[in-house]
Design an enzyme around this catalytic site. Structure first.
Site, mmCIF file in Angstrom:
data_model
loop_
_atom_site.group_PDB
_atom_site.id
_atom_site.type_symbol
_atom_site.label_atom_id
_atom_site.label_comp_id
_atom_site.label_asym_id
_atom_site.label_seq_id
_atom_site.Cartn_x
_atom_site.Cartn_y
_atom_site.Cartn_z
ATOM 1 N N PRO A 91 -27.007 -37.802 -36.990
ATOM 2 C CA PRO A 91 -27.685 -36.607 -36.482
ATOM 3 C C PRO A 91 -28.212 -36.903 -35.085
ATOM 4 C CG PRO A 91 -29.071 -37.751 -38.093
ATOM 5 C CD PRO A 91 -27.758 -38.473 -38.059
ATOM 6 N N MET A 92 -27.931 -36.034 -34.142
ATOM 7 C CA MET A 92 -28.439 -36.235 -32.776
ATOM 8 C C MET A 92 -28.885 -34.890 -32.219
ATOM 9 S SD MET A 92 -25.777 -38.927 -31.049
ATOM 10 C CE MET A 92 -24.308 -38.266 -31.821
ATOM 11 N N ALA A 93 -30.189 -34.762 -32.017
ATOM 12 C CA ALA A 93 -30.714 -33.532 -31.424
ATOM 13 C C ALA A 93 -30.070 -33.352 -30.059
ATOM 14 C CB ALA A 93 -32.223 -33.633 -31.296
ATOM 15 N N GLN B 3 -30.603 -31.732 -41.538
ATOM 16 C CA GLN B 3 -31.731 -32.662 -41.442
ATOM 17 C C GLN B 3 -33.033 -31.916 -41.171
ATOM 18 O OE1 GLN B 3 -32.716 -35.502 -38.174
ATOM 19 N NE2 GLN B 3 -32.258 -37.047 -39.717
ATOM 20 N N CYS C 172 -36.244 -40.756 -36.308
ATOM 21 C CA CYS C 172 -36.332 -40.339 -34.918
ATOM 22 C C CYS C 172 -37.597 -40.915 -34.279
ATOM 23 C CB CYS C 172 -36.360 -38.811 -34.931
ATOM 24 S SG CYS C 172 -36.862 -38.090 -33.417
ATOM 25 N N GLY D 45 -26.336 -48.010 -35.870
ATOM 26 C CA GLY D 45 -26.901 -48.638 -34.681
ATOM 27 C C GLY D 45 -25.888 -49.492 -33.955
ATOM 28 N N ASP D 46 -25.531 -49.052 -32.729
ATOM 29 C CA ASP D 46 -24.680 -49.835 -31.824
ATOM 30 C C ASP D 46 -23.284 -50.121 -32.376
ATOM 31 O OD1 ASP D 46 -26.958 -49.839 -30.330
ATOM 32 O OD2 ASP D 46 -27.353 -51.986 -30.479
ATOM 33 N N GLY E 121 -23.372 -42.766 -33.646
ATOM 34 C CA GLY E 121 -24.110 -41.810 -32.829
ATOM 35 C C GLY E 121 -23.586 -41.752 -31.409
ATOM 36 N N ARG E 122 -24.256 -42.499 -30.518
ATOM 37 C CA ARG E 122 -23.971 -42.358 -29.086
ATOM 38 C C ARG E 122 -22.520 -42.641 -28.709
ATOM 39 N NH1 ARG E 122 -28.656 -46.277 -27.596
ATOM 40 N NH2 ARG E 122 -27.925 -47.024 -29.613
HETATM 41 C C1 LIG Z 1 -29.669 -37.856 -28.132
HETATM 42 C C2 LIG Z 1 -30.068 -38.392 -29.472
HETATM 43 C C3 LIG Z 1 -30.691 -37.568 -30.392
HETATM 44 C C4 LIG Z 1 -31.061 -38.047 -31.653
HETATM 45 N N1 LIG Z 1 -31.614 -37.196 -32.562
HETATM 46 C C5 LIG Z 1 -31.874 -37.623 -33.825
HETATM 47 C C6 LIG Z 1 -32.344 -36.720 -34.815
HETATM 48 O O1 LIG Z 1 -32.552 -35.527 -34.573
HETATM 49 N N2 LIG Z 1 -32.576 -37.225 -36.052
HETATM 50 C C7 LIG Z 1 -32.386 -38.549 -36.366
HETATM 51 O O2 LIG Z 1 -32.614 -38.956 -37.493
HETATM 52 N N3 LIG Z 1 -31.921 -39.412 -35.441
HETATM 53 C C8 LIG Z 1 -31.658 -38.979 -34.193
HETATM 54 N N4 LIG Z 1 -31.131 -39.843 -33.278
HETATM 55 C C9 LIG Z 1 -30.828 -41.243 -33.674
HETATM 56 C C10 LIG Z 1 -29.343 -41.382 -34.093
HETATM 57 O O3 LIG Z 1 -29.081 -40.642 -35.256
HETATM 58 C C11 LIG Z 1 -28.976 -42.857 -34.332
HETATM 59 O O4 LIG Z 1 -29.786 -43.349 -35.371
HETATM 60 C C12 LIG Z 1 -29.169 -43.740 -33.107
HETATM 61 O O5 LIG Z 1 -28.644 -43.134 -31.949
HETATM 62 C C13 LIG Z 1 -28.515 -45.124 -33.286
HETATM 63 O O6 LIG Z 1 -27.142 -45.004 -33.514
HETATM 64 P P1 LIG Z 1 -26.044 -45.281 -32.341
HETATM 65 O O7 LIG Z 1 -26.337 -46.649 -31.791
HETATM 66 O O8 LIG Z 1 -24.718 -45.188 -33.029
HETATM 67 O O9 LIG Z 1 -26.266 -44.223 -31.303
HETATM 68 C C14 LIG Z 1 -30.802 -39.394 -32.007
HETATM 69 C C15 LIG Z 1 -30.179 -40.223 -31.064
HETATM 70 C C16 LIG Z 1 -29.807 -39.751 -29.820
HETATM 71 C C17 LIG Z 1 -29.119 -40.676 -28.839
#
Ligand SMILES: Cc1cc2nc3c(=O)[nH]c(=O)nc-3n(C[C@H](O)[C@H](O)[C@H](O)COP(=O)(O)O)c2cc1C
Length: 321
Positions: free
Chosen positions: A18-20, A72, A99, A200-201, A223-224
């Site tokens: 989930p990414m806002a 979520q 978050c 994560g990563d 995510g990213r």
């Molecule tokens: C722009 C952005 C928005 C995010 N919004 C949420 C969110 O609304 N809810 C949540 O649980 N995590 C949120 N996260 C965290 C991601 O779900 C994830 O846990 C985090 O980016 C690590 O994973 P990654 O390394 O694959 O990016 C957000 C991350 C980013 C970068």
């Protein structure tokens, strides 16, 4: 190892985080097409005074999306989150304790809740009891390096009836600094029998496989790395299934996907808001496909206010690649 959440058996081990601001309906649709087993909405705060805002309406629109759909919810109090869950009724409810945002609606929320284990227990029990659909939990490893209590919370969650956990390998205090660690995720897995997803990563199939092997997690959440590169979901899936790198995706296919995605953003949000919200995706796509010229192109296209003009410039940029 298949992942089961309630009656749903997921089709792969790769989930979209989930990414806002990113995991909206057009992006979720695209990631499902790329093989994401489950996508989760951007977090929503379901309070009466917020329900009629354009933001909430877009965040609560799941029409036409394939099941299972995960929404979520975020908040700070057990009653409030239980009410959100009742109103959000979809297929799966995910609770945000991942978050790092300091506050949601002026109160501690997201990963800040992890500091109060009694409150966590209250929230999880209330939400699970409020609905008869599966409830899952997204969390971090703890609130700082001295307080990595994710394994304790995992046990509380399982006892409360939570059906899946996803764990980002950083603490709340880490925000996004340093590197994610997977040792605590492994400890979470030792505590529970419900599916656990490592997050994560994770940026490649090889890394995904290493994390799965090291932690024993049931799946990975990306995510990213999907921003500007949703194809990574397909690539990670391919690697996990075959142990080999997926063949390169033809550039023309990528171009078609990008144009379709931007068109869907314009349609979903309307021309003005759609043009604004498409900008960051255009930046990610342009720099993913062409690091140097992508930046220059984005500076030009970023100023454009008209959706048709934005689309046309993107089409021209893609054509010359
Ligand atoms: C722009 C952005 C928005 C995010 N919004 C949420 C969110 O609304 N809810 C949540 O649980 N995590 C949120 N996260 C965290 C991601 O779900 C994830 O846990 C985090 O980016 C690590 O994973 P990654 O390394 O694959 O990016 C957000 C991350 C980013 C970068």
């Amino acid at each position: 190892m298949s992942i089961q959440i309630g009656d749903y058996v997921l089709k792969s081990q790769v989930l979209l985080a989930p990414m806002a601001g990113t995991s909206d309906k057009p992006f979720r649709t695209l990631c499902r097409e790329q093989g994401a087993a489950l996508t989760t909405s951007e977090m929503v705060i379901i309070q009466k005074h917020l329900l009629n805002t354009s933001k909430s309406k877009h965040r609560l629109d799941f029409s036409g999306e394939p099941a299972p759909i995960s929404i979520q919810i975020a908040g700070s109090e057990a009653d409030e989150l239980a009410e959100s869950a009742r109103q959000a009724l979809t297929y799966i409810i995910d609770i945000n304790m991942g978050c790092p945002a300091k506050k949601v609606c002026n109160k501690a929320a997201g990963s800040a809740l992890m500091q109060d284990e009694d409150l966590v227990k209250d929230i999880l029990t209330s939400v699970v009891n409020a609905v008869d659909i599966p409830v899952t939990l997204k969390m971090r490893t703890g609130w700082n390096v001295s307080n990595k209590n994710a394994p304790i919370i995992a046990k509380i969650a399982q006892d409360a009836g939570i059906q899946m956990l996803s764990v980002h390998g950083r603490t709340r205090e880490d925000k996004y600094k340093g590197e994610a660690e997977y040792e605590t995720i492994k400890q979470v897995i030792d505590q529970v029998n419900i599916p656990v997803i490592a997050n994560g990563d994770i940026t490649s199939g090889k890394k995904a496989q290493q994390v799965l092997q090291y932690t024993g997690a049931n799946g990975v959440m990306i995510g990213r790395a999907t921003q500007g590169n949703p194809w990574i979901i397909h690539q990670i899936n391919h690697y996990l299934k075959t142990g080999k790198k997926a063949p390169n995706i033809p550039l023309n296919d990528k171009k078609q996907t990008i144009l379709k995605h931007i068109k869907q953003i314009h349609q979903f949000y309307g021309e003005n808001l759609g043009t604004q919200l498409a900008r960051k995706h255009i930046f990610w796509y342009a720099t993913h496909l062409d690091k140097k010229n992508g930046q220059t192109f984005w500076k030009k296209v970023n100023k454009i206010k008209d959706h048709a003009h934005q689309y046309q410039l993107l089409e021209e940029f893609l054509q010359q690649l």
